[in-house]
Scaffold this motif. Structure first.
Motif, PDB file in Angstrom:
ATOM      1  N   ILE A   1       9.305   1.620   0.625  1.00  0.00           N
ATOM      2  CA  ILE A   1       8.132   2.201   1.302  1.00  0.00           C
ATOM      3  C   ILE A   1       7.171   1.100   1.723  1.00  0.00           C
ATOM      4  O   ILE A   1       6.685   1.075   2.859  1.00  0.00           O
ATOM      5  N   ILE A   2       6.889   0.178   0.801  1.00  0.00           N
ATOM      6  CA  ILE A   2       5.966  -0.919   1.118  1.00  0.00           C
ATOM      7  C   ILE A   2       6.529  -1.776   2.249  1.00  0.00           C
ATOM      8  O   ILE A   2       5.818  -2.149   3.187  1.00  0.00           O
ATOM      9  N   ARG A   3       7.814  -2.082   2.172  1.00  0.00           N
ATOM     10  CA  ARG A   3       8.427  -2.903   3.218  1.00  0.00           C
ATOM     11  C   ARG A   3       8.364  -2.201   4.576  1.00  0.00           C
ATOM     12  O   ARG A   3       8.035  -2.814   5.596  1.00  0.00           O
ATOM     13  N   ASP A   4       8.673  -0.903   4.594  1.00  0.00           N
ATOM     14  CA  ASP A   4       8.607  -0.157   5.853  1.00  0.00           C
ATOM     15  C   ASP A   4       7.194  -0.162   6.438  1.00  0.00           C
ATOM     16  O   ASP A   4       7.010  -0.325   7.648  1.00  0.00           O
ATOM     17  N   LEU A   5       6.190   0.037   5.577  1.00  0.00           N
ATOM     18  CA  LEU A   5       4.811   0.031   6.056  1.00  0.00           C
ATOM     19  C   LEU A   5       4.441  -1.314   6.668  1.00  0.00           C
ATOM     20  O   LEU A   5       3.839  -1.386   7.740  1.00  0.00           O
ATOM     21  N   VAL A   6       4.807  -2.386   5.987  1.00  0.00           N
ATOM     22  CA  VAL A   6       4.466  -3.726   6.457  1.00  0.00           C
ATOM     23  C   VAL A   6       5.181  -4.045   7.765  1.00  0.00           C
ATOM     24  O   VAL A   6       4.592  -4.614   8.688  1.00  0.00           O
ATOM     25  N   GLU A   7       6.446  -3.665   7.867  1.00  0.00           N
ATOM     26  CA  GLU A   7       7.219  -3.977   9.076  1.00  0.00           C
ATOM     27  C   GLU A   7       6.791  -3.143  10.275  1.00  0.00           C
ATOM     28  O   GLU A   7       6.794  -3.622  11.407  1.00  0.00           O
ATOM     29  N   LYS A   8       6.408  -1.886  10.059  1.00  0.00           N
ATOM     30  CA  LYS A   8       6.127  -0.985  11.164  1.00  0.00           C
ATOM     31  C   LYS A   8       4.653  -0.859  11.505  1.00  0.00           C
ATOM     32  O   LYS A   8       4.294  -0.458  12.605  1.00  0.00           O
ATOM     33  N   LEU A   9       3.786  -1.155  10.535  1.00  0.00           N
ATOM     34  CA  LEU A   9       2.352  -1.006  10.757  1.00  0.00           C
ATOM     35  C   LEU A   9       1.623  -2.283  10.350  1.00  0.00           C
ATOM     36  O   LEU A   9       1.117  -2.389   9.230  1.00  0.00           O
ATOM     37  N   PRO A  10       1.558  -3.263  11.243  1.00  0.00           N
ATOM     38  CA  PRO A  10       0.872  -4.507  10.871  1.00  0.00           C
ATOM     39  C   PRO A  10      -0.612  -4.292  10.558  1.00  0.00           C
ATOM     40  O   PRO A  10      -1.207  -5.038   9.806  1.00  0.00           O
ATOM     41  N   VAL A  11      -1.202  -3.245  11.141  1.00  0.00           N
ATOM     42  CA  VAL A  11      -2.588  -2.888  10.850  1.00  0.00           C
ATOM     43  C   VAL A  11      -2.623  -1.375  10.621  1.00  0.00           C
ATOM     44  O   VAL A  11      -2.035  -0.614  11.378  1.00  0.00           O
ATOM     45  N   MET A  12      -3.330  -0.962   9.570  1.00  0.00           N
ATOM     46  CA  MET A  12      -3.448   0.480   9.330  1.00  0.00           C
ATOM     47  C   MET A  12      -4.749   0.789   8.602  1.00  0.00           C
ATOM     48  O   MET A  12      -5.282  -0.046   7.886  1.00  0.00           O
ATOM     49  N   ILE A  13      -5.246   2.002   8.841  1.00  0.00           N
ATOM     50  CA  ILE A  13      -6.401   2.496   8.091  1.00  0.00           C
ATOM     51  C   ILE A  13      -5.835   3.036   6.786  1.00  0.00           C
ATOM     52  O   ILE A  13      -4.958   3.899   6.787  1.00  0.00           O
ATOM     53  N   THR A  14      -6.333   2.526   5.703  1.00  0.00           N
ATOM     54  CA  THR A  14      -5.740   2.893   4.410  1.00  0.00           C
ATOM     55  C   THR A  14      -6.335   4.176   3.854  1.00  0.00           C
ATOM     56  O   THR A  14      -7.531   4.433   4.000  1.00  0.00           O
TER      57      THR A  14
END
Length: 200
Positions: free
Chosen positions: A160-173
């Motif tokens: 999950i963490i890897r997918d978030l980092v790869e697909k969303l370089p910037v995100m509102i948490t």
């Protein structure tokens, strides 16, 4: 030592099985479906492995658990249940496991659970706490190991963490990002699971 290993097809169970075999133990692998186990992956260790089919939600399937086991690992959870009633299923599974194990020579049951350090728990952690209570017995020693997020290649948390980092370089948490956690590496979890073996 003769060990009953549940959850052997799961992320932690697979890795624990390899380590226990390396240490020379005889492992009774409890699975719901023998066809999912992949016994051919352990050709060099076949004399150390026995595979039995059990469904801990159905106590009629538990008669084939060997009486001469020394230790059992409880790595079962029902979080993937689609009907949402995982708490009741987890409790039933733990109760059936305890009753079945009380009819063996087991001296220790080892349970991997979540960190429970707050009064208000999530449904998941409430369920894990209830499972721990259900596994307790006067017949054998219960060792409970509590872990936070288990991180390692292939784990749900890691992916999950890897997918978030790869697909969303910037995100509102989201707000829950402020929740503190204590992650642990899978190799350390395996070290602890093996390290408590025989310490009733």
């Amino acid at each position: 030592m003769k060990i009953l290993l549940t959850g052997v097809t799961g992320y932690i169970g697979k890795r624990l099985l390899i380590q226990l075999l390396e240490e020379g133990h005889h492992i009774v692998c409890s699975v719901r479906d023998k066809n999912r186990f992949g016994l051919n992956l352990f050709k060099e260790k076949l004399n150390q492995i026995e595979v039995i089919e059990n469904d801990f939600l159905d106590e009629s399937t538990l008669n084939n658990i060997p009486k001469d086991i020394d230790t059992a690992y409880y790595l079962i959870h029902s979080m993937s249940s689609s009907d949402g009633d995982f708490k009741e299923k987890e409790k039933t599974s733990a109760d059936n496991f305890r009753v079945a194990l009380e009819n063996t020579n087991v001296k220790q049951v080892i349970f991997l659970t979540g960190i429970i350090n707050e009064e208000k728990l999530s449904k998941h952690l409430e369920s894990r706490k209830a499972v721990e209570a259900a596994l307790a017995s006067s017949i054998y020693g219960l060792t409970s190991l509590r872990a936070g997020i288990i991180v390692g290649s292939g784990s749900a948390s890691f992916e999950i963490i890897r997918d978030l980092v790869e697909k969303l370089p910037v995100m509102i948490t989201p707000k829950w990002l402020n929740t503190k956690c204590q992650p642990i590496a899978i190799r350390n979890v395996i070290q602890f699971l093996v390290g408590v073996l025989g310490k009733e």
